[in-house]
Design an enzyme around this catalytic site. Structure first.
Site, PDB file in Angstrom:
ATOM      1  N   ARG A   1      20.826   9.209  24.077  1.00 23.49           N
ATOM      2  CA  ARG A   1      19.774   9.952  24.018  1.00 23.49           C
ATOM      3  C   ARG A   1      18.872   9.389  25.409  1.00 23.49           C
ATOM      4  NH1 ARG A   1      19.434   7.913  18.901  1.00 23.49           N
ATOM      5  NH2 ARG A   1      17.376   6.792  19.364  1.00 23.49           N
TER       6      ARG A   1
ATOM      7  N   ASN B   1      18.697  12.837  16.926  1.00 24.54           N
ATOM      8  CA  ASN B   1      19.606  12.664  16.189  1.00 24.54           C
ATOM      9  C   ASN B   1      19.456  13.333  14.922  1.00 24.54           C
ATOM     10  OD1 ASN B   1      20.920  10.576  17.758  1.00 24.54           O
ATOM     11  ND2 ASN B   1      19.958   8.920  16.487  1.00 24.54           N
TER      12      ASN B   1
END
Length: 93
Positions: A22, A40
C-alpha cells in the site's frame, strides 16, 4: 478537476496485503500527481482507486501490472469511470 480526469478502480490479487504494498502504491500515485486510496479487502485483494489525468492513471495501472512491486501481483482487474473529485490526496487503508 478537468474534463480529462478519470477514476481508475483496480483490484490487485496476489501476495499484496501489507503496509509495504500500500505504501508503494501511495508513493507511485503521489509521484504521478494522483489522488485516491489503497485499501485491503476481506478476500485478500487490494483495491486501488486513483483519480487524475487518464495518462497518469494508465501509468499507475501499467506499474501495477508489471509486477515490479513489493509483494507478488498475480492479476489486476480494472474499471474506468468519471472522476468524482472526492479525494484530496492519496491514503493507505
Amino acid at each position: 478537476m478537468t474534463a480529462q480526469e478519470v477514476r481508475l478502480t483496480a483490484w490487485v490479487r496476489g501476495h499484496v496485503q501489507g503496509v509495504g504494498f500500500r505504501w508503494w502504491v501511495r508513493s507511485r500515485a503521489l509521484e504521478l500527481g494522483l489522488a485516491g486510496a489503497a485499501t485491503n479487502l476481506d478476500d485478500g485483494r487490494v483495491e486501488v482507486v486513483a483519480e487524475g489525468p487518464r495518462d497518469r492513471c494508465e501509468e499507475l495501472l501499467a506499474r501495477l501490472k508489471s509486477g515490479a512491486t513489493p509483494g507478488r501481483v498475480d492479476s489486476v482487474g480494472q474499471r474506468w469511470t468519471n472522476s468524482t473529485g472526492s479525494f484530496s490526496g492519496f491514503v493507505e487503508r
